[in-house]
Every structure is written in C-alpha cells, then in structure tokens.
Design a protein around this motif. Structure first.
Motif, mmCIF file in Angstrom:
data_model
loop_
_atom_site.group_PDB
_atom_site.id
_atom_site.type_symbol
_atom_site.label_atom_id
_atom_site.label_comp_id
_atom_site.label_asym_id
_atom_site.label_seq_id
_atom_site.Cartn_x
_atom_site.Cartn_y
_atom_site.Cartn_z
ATOM 1 N N ILE A 100 -15.018 -29.241 -7.774
ATOM 2 C CA ILE A 100 -14.159 -28.127 -8.206
ATOM 3 C C ILE A 100 -14.751 -26.804 -7.727
ATOM 4 C CG2 ILE A 100 -13.289 -26.831 -10.215
ATOM 5 C CD1 ILE A 100 -13.157 -29.594 -11.701
ATOM 6 N N ILE A 101 -16.062 -26.665 -7.923
ATOM 7 C CA ILE A 101 -16.710 -25.420 -7.488
ATOM 8 C C ILE A 101 -16.627 -25.278 -5.968
ATOM 9 C CG2 ILE A 101 -18.962 -24.236 -7.293
ATOM 10 C CD1 ILE A 101 -17.620 -23.952 -10.066
ATOM 11 N N GLU A 102 -16.815 -26.371 -5.241
ATOM 12 C CA GLU A 102 -16.766 -26.258 -3.778
ATOM 13 C C GLU A 102 -15.380 -25.774 -3.322
ATOM 14 O OE1 GLU A 102 -18.515 -29.014 -0.907
ATOM 15 O OE2 GLU A 102 -16.623 -29.046 0.193
ATOM 16 N N ILE A 103 -14.345 -26.384 -3.883
ATOM 17 C CA ILE A 103 -13.000 -25.987 -3.448
ATOM 18 C C ILE A 103 -12.707 -24.548 -3.848
ATOM 19 C CG2 ILE A 103 -10.532 -26.434 -3.778
ATOM 20 C CD1 ILE A 103 -11.087 -29.287 -3.419
ATOM 21 N N ALA A 104 -13.099 -24.188 -5.076
ATOM 22 C CA ALA A 104 -12.876 -22.806 -5.518
ATOM 23 C C ALA A 104 -13.600 -21.839 -4.575
ATOM 24 C CB ALA A 104 -13.359 -22.633 -6.959
ATOM 25 N N SER A 105 -14.813 -22.191 -4.165
ATOM 26 C CA SER A 105 -15.574 -21.284 -3.287
ATOM 27 C C SER A 105 -14.857 -21.114 -1.949
ATOM 28 C CB SER A 105 -17.010 -21.792 -3.076
ATOM 29 O OG SER A 105 -17.031 -22.895 -2.183
ATOM 30 N N VAL A 106 -14.232 -22.171 -1.460
ATOM 31 C CA VAL A 106 -13.521 -22.074 -0.181
ATOM 32 C C VAL A 106 -12.264 -21.201 -0.332
ATOM 33 C CG1 VAL A 106 -12.208 -23.387 1.550
ATOM 34 C CG2 VAL A 106 -14.410 -24.260 0.734
ATOM 35 N N LEU A 107 -11.545 -21.389 -1.435
ATOM 36 C CA LEU A 107 -10.326 -20.584 -1.640
ATOM 37 C C LEU A 107 -10.679 -19.098 -1.746
ATOM 38 C CD1 LEU A 107 -8.369 -22.872 -4.179
ATOM 39 C CD2 LEU A 107 -8.118 -22.747 -1.695
ATOM 40 N N ILE A 108 -11.767 -18.813 -2.441
ATOM 41 C CA ILE A 108 -12.185 -17.405 -2.562
ATOM 42 C C ILE A 108 -12.685 -16.894 -1.205
ATOM 43 C CG2 ILE A 108 -13.813 -15.801 -3.659
ATOM 44 C CD1 ILE A 108 -13.740 -17.635 -6.146
ATOM 45 N N ALA A 109 -13.461 -17.734 -0.506
ATOM 46 C CA ALA A 109 -13.988 -17.316 0.810
ATOM 47 C C ALA A 109 -12.845 -17.000 1.778
ATOM 48 C CB ALA A 109 -14.887 -18.407 1.390
ATOM 49 N N LEU A 110 -11.721 -17.680 1.617
ATOM 50 C CA LEU A 110 -10.571 -17.417 2.490
ATOM 51 C C LEU A 110 -9.788 -16.185 2.032
ATOM 52 C CD1 LEU A 110 -9.329 -21.091 2.974
ATOM 53 C CD2 LEU A 110 -10.206 -19.599 4.772
ATOM 54 N N GLY A 111 -10.229 -15.590 0.925
ATOM 55 C CA GLY A 111 -9.577 -14.364 0.441
ATOM 56 C C GLY A 111 -8.236 -14.621 -0.224
ATOM 57 N N LEU A 112 -8.015 -15.849 -0.697
ATOM 58 C CA LEU A 112 -6.691 -16.180 -1.221
ATOM 59 C C LEU A 112 -6.423 -15.604 -2.607
ATOM 60 C CD1 LEU A 112 -6.495 -19.812 0.186
ATOM 61 C CD2 LEU A 112 -5.217 -17.812 0.975
ATOM 62 N N ASP A 113 -7.440 -15.026 -3.237
ATOM 63 C CA ASP A 113 -7.200 -14.368 -4.532
ATOM 64 C C ASP A 113 -6.994 -12.857 -4.351
ATOM 65 O OD1 ASP A 113 -9.823 -13.811 -3.809
ATOM 66 O OD2 ASP A 113 -10.617 -14.000 -5.832
ATOM 67 N N GLN A 114 -6.792 -12.431 -3.099
ATOM 68 C CA GLN A 114 -6.592 -11.003 -2.813
ATOM 69 C C GLN A 114 -5.098 -10.698 -2.657
ATOM 70 O OE1 GLN A 114 -9.532 -9.014 -2.456
ATOM 71 N NE2 GLN A 114 -10.340 -10.935 -3.272
ATOM 72 N N ASN A 115 -4.793 -9.408 -2.556
ATOM 73 C CA ASN A 115 -3.451 -8.971 -2.173
ATOM 74 C C ASN A 115 -2.338 -9.584 -3.043
ATOM 75 O OD1 ASN A 115 -1.609 -7.574 -0.607
ATOM 76 N ND2 ASN A 115 -1.439 -9.190 0.946
ATOM 77 N N GLN A 116 -2.564 -9.553 -4.362
ATOM 78 C CA GLN A 116 -1.580 -10.059 -5.332
ATOM 79 C C GLN A 116 -1.218 -11.533 -5.184
ATOM 80 O OE1 GLN A 116 1.781 -7.216 -5.726
ATOM 81 N NE2 GLN A 116 0.442 -5.895 -4.514
ATOM 82 N N SER A 117 -2.124 -12.308 -4.565
ATOM 83 C CA SER A 117 -2.007 -13.768 -4.622
ATOM 84 C C SER A 117 -2.917 -14.213 -5.752
ATOM 85 C CB SER A 117 -2.544 -14.399 -3.345
ATOM 86 O OG SER A 117 -1.581 -14.425 -2.351
ATOM 87 N N ILE A 118 -2.677 -15.407 -6.291
ATOM 88 C CA ILE A 118 -3.610 -15.869 -7.323
ATOM 89 C C ILE A 118 -4.232 -17.212 -6.970
ATOM 90 C CG2 ILE A 118 -2.553 -14.593 -9.233
ATOM 91 C CD1 ILE A 118 -1.312 -17.283 -10.140
ATOM 92 N N VAL A 119 -5.453 -17.390 -7.483
ATOM 93 C CA VAL A 119 -6.170 -18.655 -7.366
ATOM 94 C C VAL A 119 -6.635 -19.014 -8.761
ATOM 95 C CG1 VAL A 119 -8.232 -19.807 -6.467
ATOM 96 C CG2 VAL A 119 -7.004 -18.200 -5.007
ATOM 97 N N TYR A 120 -6.393 -20.266 -9.182
ATOM 98 C CA TYR A 120 -6.897 -20.695 -10.488
ATOM 99 C C TYR A 120 -7.196 -22.182 -10.498
ATOM 100 C CZ TYR A 120 -2.108 -22.349 -11.591
ATOM 101 O OH TYR A 120 -0.904 -22.999 -11.584
ATOM 102 N N ILE A 121 -7.713 -22.638 -11.639
ATOM 103 C CA ILE A 121 -8.053 -24.055 -11.804
ATOM 104 C C ILE A 121 -6.974 -24.673 -12.691
ATOM 105 C CG2 ILE A 121 -9.771 -25.676 -12.682
ATOM 106 C CD1 ILE A 121 -11.917 -23.578 -12.030
ATOM 107 N N GLN A 122 -6.288 -25.657 -12.136
ATOM 108 C CA GLN A 122 -5.109 -26.241 -12.794
ATOM 109 C C GLN A 122 -5.347 -26.675 -14.236
ATOM 110 O OE1 GLN A 122 -4.327 -30.134 -11.368
ATOM 111 N NE2 GLN A 122 -2.112 -30.016 -11.634
ATOM 112 N N SER A 123 -6.453 -27.355 -14.514
ATOM 113 C CA SER A 123 -6.673 -27.910 -15.867
ATOM 114 C C SER A 123 -6.864 -26.808 -16.905
ATOM 115 C CB SER A 123 -7.893 -28.825 -15.872
ATOM 116 O OG SER A 123 -9.048 -28.056 -15.615
ATOM 117 N N GLN A 124 -7.078 -25.567 -16.451
ATOM 118 C CA GLN A 124 -7.264 -24.472 -17.405
ATOM 119 C C GLN A 124 -5.926 -23.849 -17.836
ATOM 120 O OE1 GLN A 124 -10.098 -21.755 -15.642
ATOM 121 N NE2 GLN A 124 -11.802 -23.155 -15.995
#
Ligand code: ATP
Ligand code: MG
Length: 324
Positions: free
Chosen positions: A55-79
């Motif tokens: 989970i942490i590895e995938i989250a780190s990749v999504l953040i590294a790709l900047g996908l939580d920027q510019n009014q896009s969101i990234v989250y963890i489904q089970s939360q």
C-alpha cells in the motif's frame, strides 16, 4: 473529456506494465480521482505485513507522479467506507451469469482450490469504486476493459430500475502498451502477482532492470521487426520502447532492424531506465517515511469521503432504504 478515475491494487510491487498501461496515462487534472485499491488486494490470500508495504509503495508512486496535485485526489480505498457498502448494493443488482463471464476471474482462479468469494464478486466492488464518483472515463489496460463494460451494464440497469443516479463511464485503453507482456513469457501479461525475471518492477534498481532486459526471451531470426505472432518477444520490447519514448513503432524498427538483438535490448533497457528515473527516485525517497505518505493522503480521503457518501445516500434512497 470530463472527470476520470483509476485505481491500482496493492497485490504486489508496481510493474513496468502498470506504469505503461496505466500510471503513465494518468493526469492530475481537476476532478480526477486516483486510489490505492487495497480492498481489492485481499481477493487472493495475503499477508498483513506485506499488504501494508505494498500500500505504501503504491501510494508513494501516485504521489511521486504528482497525482494529488491540481485538484485531483489520491486516497486509500479502505479508508472510505462507502466503497464496501456500494459493492453490496451492486452485487444484488448483478447477475451470476455476467460475473461468470469475467475472464480475470477465470484466469486468476484457474488451478486453485482456495478461490475466495471476493475474487468472484470483486467486479461489483470495482463498479462501485467508479460509479460512486460519477466519472466519465476510466483509463485502464486491456485486461480491465471487460470490468468497465460490466460497470456500464450495472449503471444502466440501476438507472433503469431506480431512476438516473449514475453517470455511465467509458473505458479508455491506450493504443500502444495496453498489454505489456512478461519478458520471460511474451505470450503472458506482465503482472504484479507474478514474481520472476519476466516482471520488471518500476522501483527496482537500474542494474537489475538492465539485467532483466538483457535476459529477455527473444525469437528465432536476427531481425528487429514488429510481428506479435511470429516474434512476440521482440514485438513486446518494441511496444515498451514505443510507449515510453512516444515514438512510432515504424521509426524504431527502421533504426534497429539490423542492429542485432543484443544492441536493441540494451537500448530498450536504457529507454526504460531513463524514462522512469524521476518517478523511481521520488517514490523511493518518499517511501522512507510512511507516516508522511499517510498524512499526504488525508485531504484526498476527506474529499472522497464526502463525495462518495453523498452518492451512496442518493442510491440508497432510490433503492428503497430509509436514510437516518
Ligand atoms: P494483478 O496481477 O494482481 O492483477 P496487475 O499487474 O494486473 O496485478 P492491477 O492492479 O490489476 O495490476 O491493474 C492496475 C492497472 O494496470 C490497470 O489499469 C491494468 O489494466 C494495468 N495493467 C496491469 N498489467 C498491465 C500490463 N501488463 N500492461 C498494461 N497495463 C497493465
Ligand atoms: Mg490485474
């Protein structure tokens, strides 16, 4: 083009196939939604410690790709609780026959005695993931297209039975690199749940990436040209190159036709290492601090919570439940 959504399952470490077919196509445009689909990560037997790491590895990749920027969101489904609840509602709208036709279920269940009920029903969870967000397009690799089509059918059925509550989404499959194959077995899809030298990991060291490409299975003959039937190994390498370099296949073939397999493989390894360098380095740096990654995803979780909860309530009301 409207809003788009994509999830990725922490069922293993992120592969080059995931990057080419999915992650590299994702953009941080306003309204786009990305998530770590951890509820999908338990459809086959799992280990809690490993799941946490993935989970942490995938989250780190999504953040590294900047996908939580510019009014896009990234989250963890089970939360975000609405996902599990919506899955139940859609399971009761789906039909056994249509779920039995899903080729992923057939492929992943083949030869196993311990198939979970979740592996069979997960397309309903996935349909809920998509429909909760009212998105227009779902960028996916070829292997997931059938599930998005099932999602459309379920959405149309719900809208018909209970009134127009869902946006009916379209799958969007890349034209090149939609199905990156294993370097060891070029007739099989490269998958994160298959761990061998045919699977190239996005975050493995450049030396190791190089070694795997040099050992890639090639075909008889000596010429580099595109022929997925007669030359599946070389054709796979050509597609990887073309997708990452964003260059037409023909131009690459014209340059390497007579160069020899060794030279060509070395070049493909180089293109892979270079084009993934920045995401690899940023993701590895982020991964040293899982707390910080989880904190970064708080805002995405809050936004997803409120959007999905509103949609869930609307659907429940339409289906005949009393809201509190
Ligand atoms: P698993 O083996 O557990 O199914 P996976 O590698 O197939 O893992 P998923 O989480 O199922 O990964 O899929 C994430 C995204 O990556 C999806 O959009 C999927 O279509 C895409 N994808 C997966 N494998 C490939 C591949 N070999 N080539 C192109 N796209 C791929
Ligand atoms: Mg898959």
């Amino acid at each position: 083009m409207g809003k788009s959504l994509s999830f990725i399952t922490p069922s293993g470490r992120v592969t080059l196939g995931n990057y080419i077919g999915a992650l590299s196509q994702w953009t941080a445009a306003p309204g786009n939604v990305y998530a770590v689909a951890d509820l999908h990560g338990i459809t086959t037997p799992w280990n809690p410690e490993t799941l946490r790491t993935y989970i942490i590895e995938i989250a780190s990749v999504l953040i590294a790709l900047g996908l939580d920027q510019n009014q896009s969101i990234v989250y963890i489904q089970s939360q975000v609780a609405a996902h599990a609840e919506m899955a139940w509602l859609l399971e009761c709208v789906g039909h056994m026959g249509e779920f039995q036709r899903m080729t992923q279920f057939k492929a992943k269940g083949r030869g196993r005695g311990d198939i979970s009920v979740g592996l069979f029903t997960y397309p309903a969870l996935m349909a809920g993931d998509i429909l909760l967000h009212d998105v227009d397009t779902v960028p996916v690799g070829e292997d997931q297209k059938q599930h998005v089509e099932l999602t459309r059918d379920l959405a149309i059925r719900v809208n018909h039975l209970f009134g127009p509550v869902f946006t009916v989404p379209e799958p969007k499959v890349p034209t090149v690199g939609a199905r990156v194959r294993s370097l060891k077995n070029p007739n099989e899809k490269m998958s994160k749940s298959v761990i061998d030298d045919g699977t190239v990991l996005l975050l493995e060291s450049p030396d190791s990436i190089h070694r795997k490409f040099m050992a890639a299975v090639t075909d008889s003959g000596r010429e580099v040209h595109y022929d997925p039937v007669e030359k599946p190994g070389i054709s796979n390498l050509l597609e990887i190159y073309a997708a990452l370099a964003k260059e037409p296949l023909d131009d690459i073939v014209a340059r390497y036709r007579t160069a020899g397999y060794g030279t060509f493989k070395r070049k493909v390894a180089e293109v892979v290492i270079e084009s993934t360098k920045s995401v690899r380095e940023s993701a590895l740096a982020l991964q040293t601090n899982s707390e910080e990654i989880l904190n970064r995803l708080q805002q995405g979780r809050q936004e997803a919570w409120s959007t999905t909860n509103a949609k869930l309530q609307q659907v429940k009301r339409a289906m005949g439940f009393w809201l509190p």
